[in-house]
Write an enzyme that holds these catalytic residues in place. Structure first.
Site, PDB file in Angstrom:
ATOM      1  N   GLU B  70       3.961  -2.883  -6.306  1.00  0.00           N
ATOM      2  CA  GLU B  70       3.244  -2.347  -5.424  1.00  0.00           C
ATOM      3  C   GLU B  70       2.110  -1.474  -5.840  1.00  0.00           C
ATOM      4  OE1 GLU B  70       6.684  -2.524  -5.946  1.00  0.00           O
ATOM      5  OE2 GLU B  70       7.389  -3.205  -3.893  1.00  0.00           O
ATOM      6  N   PHE B  93       9.341  -2.109   2.310  1.00  0.00           N
ATOM      7  CA  PHE B  93       9.896  -0.991   2.819  1.00  0.00           C
ATOM      8  C   PHE B  93       9.429   0.269   2.446  1.00  0.00           C
ATOM      9  CE2 PHE B  93      13.372  -4.396   2.474  1.00  0.00           C
ATOM     10  CZ  PHE B  93      13.885  -4.339   3.529  1.00  0.00           C
ATOM     11  N   HIS B 139      16.547   1.733   1.370  1.00  0.00           N
ATOM     12  CA  HIS B 139      15.747   0.630   2.553  1.00  0.00           C
ATOM     13  C   HIS B 139      15.866   1.328   3.893  1.00  0.00           C
ATOM     14  CE1 HIS B 139      16.840  -1.701  -1.017  1.00  0.00           C
ATOM     15  NE2 HIS B 139      15.935  -2.389  -0.649  1.00  0.00           N
TER      16      HIS B 139
END
Lengths: 364, 333
Positions: B70, B93, B139
């Site tokens: 990410e 997420f 999550h």
């Protein structure tokens, strides 16, 4: 005729009433085996893949991606390859007729279905009650849509066939700045009469829709029987140009609300939902530009661009006009002779504010 | 009459239409192509939830699979945006955002200010939020208050398919970095969505239901819980006005205050943990600006101050329920 195997919408679970065809995994003409995965179906609860009920050639896909169909509806036809296209078409028609007969009790009201025809590459959406003689086409006003006839269509449908299109850049029809004038809309209506093989029709037009009706009558007199005009443009020269230009440019709730209240004698008729729906429409890409252009064709220098009073005088015409109209003043018909004008205690929306009177005249 | 599509389909359609309209719009993220060159259904699946399904086929390499890093691809998106592209990055997420805070907080959010207005950063980070899927602590969070806190970011939380399409199109056309939060429990929700593209301006709350007794401000999935509560309360003779802010940054406080001035009572429903939440923020702002209109304390209905639990029973208790919202409204009599 060779062997035909029906592929139908499956019933997955007790609550399933309808499903969406998401994607066909095989194509028309593919040879498929019994049990092979052929099409992805989605319900509100689940997405799954349908297996082929038999082996053969998928000769016809009846329901394409995105279509929603009730359980047991025909979505495709598998054959041994020895069936002609005509036979397939006949089979599909027969299946549809059987399904329609079976569902006669819960057949959806045609007035709740948005149909479509193509005109100059645009998708024109319309409502059509289908049954009945003596067709009447209802033409909405500037910034309106087919749903403006919500108080009229159901009252008229039992007695005659009623249709209501969305002009280009209005309602659910394709947005197009190239087709943004009353004359273009009149051509669209004329094409609609031809494509749907309606023969001669009556027209009812509200506001700008009245102007469009007059243009259809001028351009194609043979296609038009009688005219009913509700607070029409195209009669006289007065117009509230501030409303027209303001509506074309408005892009907030408050601006639209201030404009919408001018449409009604009873200001309480303007609900938050009405303004929210107008805002949704105004947000569509290209609608603002199309309406600005359209507004430019409706007036110049604060006066209406075209006076078609002579057309109104040339065929059976009835006009309803609200005495409290703030958009097109009732004084527009002061000089009009030889036409039946009925003044009503309402604003710019006779078909909504005085629906009973208008419906009665139209045969409801 | 209307065309009904799901929340998920409306996201897909917004992406496809904007990519078709503007070739500087690109999509990137983990597995968003989803295995190109596979057979049939397996080809270009479009990520774990299929949001980007079919886009690779239409737009080729403008849809990019990234490594599971990410920090790298959010940084790359920020850089691409500063150089004239309009990247839409999918960060699966919101819980995973921690590893790229610097790229978002210190880079993307600051470019416009630190480069003297010479750089714009038209990037969108699409990300999933919220509970209900039994996906446990890492999550299931609703971390949008953290992003709302940072000047330079815009934060969008659609509650229905119509808003999802219009707000995502606005997010893509916007010249600032936007955190676009999609609640997992809404993916299959159907709604009436025009096929023609449209943009919903930011800073424009939606009054979902009108009522004169109590104002309920609810965010994202909570709008539906608030509507459930409002329906139940109407049977008891309590009329609730339900407001969906749609964006938390900017926040349309004007619409909320206008409503509170009419009702005199406010309940804020927020699935986030309560400390420094949107509930806390909206309560404070309304109390400061419309104290004279309030007939009682502002009530906050939020998750408790603990991580989202994995247990079904506990998660149901954790998320604000319609019943808890109704109780909060009743307490304001």
């Amino acid at each position: 005729m060779g062997e035909l195997i029906k592929v139908t919408m499956p019933k997955w679970g007790l609550s399933m009433k309808e499903g969406t065809v998401s994607d066909w995994i095989v194509e028309e003409g593919d040879e498929i085996e019994k049990g092979q995965e052929i099409v992805e179906i989605e319900t509100d609860k689940i997405a799954n893949v349908l297996e082929s009920p038999g082996s053969g050639i998928l000769q016809k896909i009846v329901a394409h991606s995105g279509e929603v169909l009730p359980v047991a509806a025909l979505i495709g036809v598998i054959t041994d390859g020895a069936v002609s296209d005509d036979e397939i078409s006949a089979f599909i028609e027969q299946e549809n007729a059987a399904a329609a007969a079976a569902a006669v009790d819960e057949a959806p009201d045609p007035l709740t279905i948005s149909k479509v025809f193509e005109w100059e590459g645009l998708n024109i959406r319309y409502i059509d009650s289908e049954d009945g003689e003596d067709p009447l086409i209802c033409l909405h006003g500037f910034g309106g849509d087919k749903n403006n006839w919500q108080f009229n269509l159901a009252a008229l449908a039992p007695n005659r066939r009623v249709l209501a299109p969305d002009f280009p850049s209005h309602g659910d029809s394709t947005v197009s700045t190239e087709h943004s004038s009353p004359l273009a809309y009149a051509k669209m209506v004329s094409a609609m009469i031809d494509q749907l093989e309606l023969g001669q029709v009556d027209l009812v037009g509200h506001s700008m829709g009245g102007l469009v009706a007059l243009l259809v009558a001028r351009e194609s007199p043979a296609k038009v029987g009688a005219l009913t005009l509700l607070a029409p443009a195209g009669i006289g020269t007065e117009i509230n140009a501030g409303y027209v230009d303001g509506f074309a440019r408005a892009n907030s709730r408050n601006e639209l609300k201030a404009l919408a209240v001018q449409l009604f004698a009873d200001k309480e008729m303007v609900t938050r939902q009405m303004v929210a729906d107008l805002l949704k429409y105004k947000r569509l890409d290209g609608v603002g530009e199309a309406l600005v252009q359209l507004a430019g064709t409706l007036h110049s220098g604060g006066k209406q661009s075209e006076d078609l009073s002579s057309v109104a005088q040339s065929l059976p015409t009835k006009i309803f006009w609200g005495k409290a109209d703030e958009i097109l003043a009732v004084s527009n018909c002061a000089q009009l002779s030889g036409v039946d004008v009925e003044q009503l205690e309402c604003g710019h929306q006779p078909h909504i504010e005085a629906a009973d009177v208008v419906n009665k005249h139209l045969g409801g | 009459m209307a065309r009904m599509i799901t929340f998920k389909q409306s996201i897909n359609e917004a992406l496809a239409q904007e990519m078709a309209r503007d070739e500087t719009v690109i999509a990137m993220g983990e597995d968003i192509v989803g295995g190109m060159g596979g057979d049939g259904e397996m080809d270009a699946w479009g990520g774990v939830f299929g949001f980007t399904k079919g886009l690779h086929g239409q737009f080729g390499d403008r849809v990019m699979d990234t490594p599971i890093t990410e920090s790298a691809f959010i940084g790359a998106a920020a850089g691409a945006a500063a150089c004239g592209m309009r990247p839409v990055a999918e960060l699966m997420f919101i819980d995973f955002m921690g590893v790229c805070f610097d790229q978002i907080f210190n880079q993307a959010a600051k470019f416009k200010y630190m480069f003297g207005g010479k750089a714009e950063t038209p990037m969108v980070v699409r990300t999933m939020i919220g509970g209900g899927l039994r996906a446990a602590s890492q999550h299931s969070q609703c971390l949008y208050p953290i992003f709302t806190h940072i000047p330079g970011l815009k934060v969008v939380i659609p509650s229905n398919p119509y808003d999802a399409k219009g707000l995502l199109i606005q997010a893509i056309r916007d010249n600032d970095p936007v955190i676009f939060c999609e609640h997992k429990s809404l993916h299959q929700l159907e709604g009436d969505v025009p096929e023609t593209p449209y943009a919903i301006p930011f800073n424009e709350a939606n009054v979902v239901r009108e009522g004169g007794d109590v104002t309920i401000v609810a965010i994202g999935f909570m709008v539906h819980r608030a509507m459930e509560a409002a329906t139940a309360l109407a049977k008891e003779g309590i009329q609730c006005e339900v407001i969906d802010p749609r964006t938390t940054s900017p926040l349309d406080l004007e619409t909320i205050i206008e409503s509170v001035e009419n009702t005199g009572r406010l309940v804020v429903v927020d699935e986030s943990n309560p400390r420094c939440s949107m509930a806390a923020d909206i309560s404070a702002q309304v109390t400061e600006q419309a104290f004279g209109s309030l007939k009682g304390p502002v009530r906050m209905v939020t998750a408790p101050h603990c991580p989202p639990p994995f247990s079904d029973v506990l998660e149901d208790l954790y998320m604000p329920s319609a019943e808890k919202i109704a109780e909060a409204v009743r307490s304001l009599k």
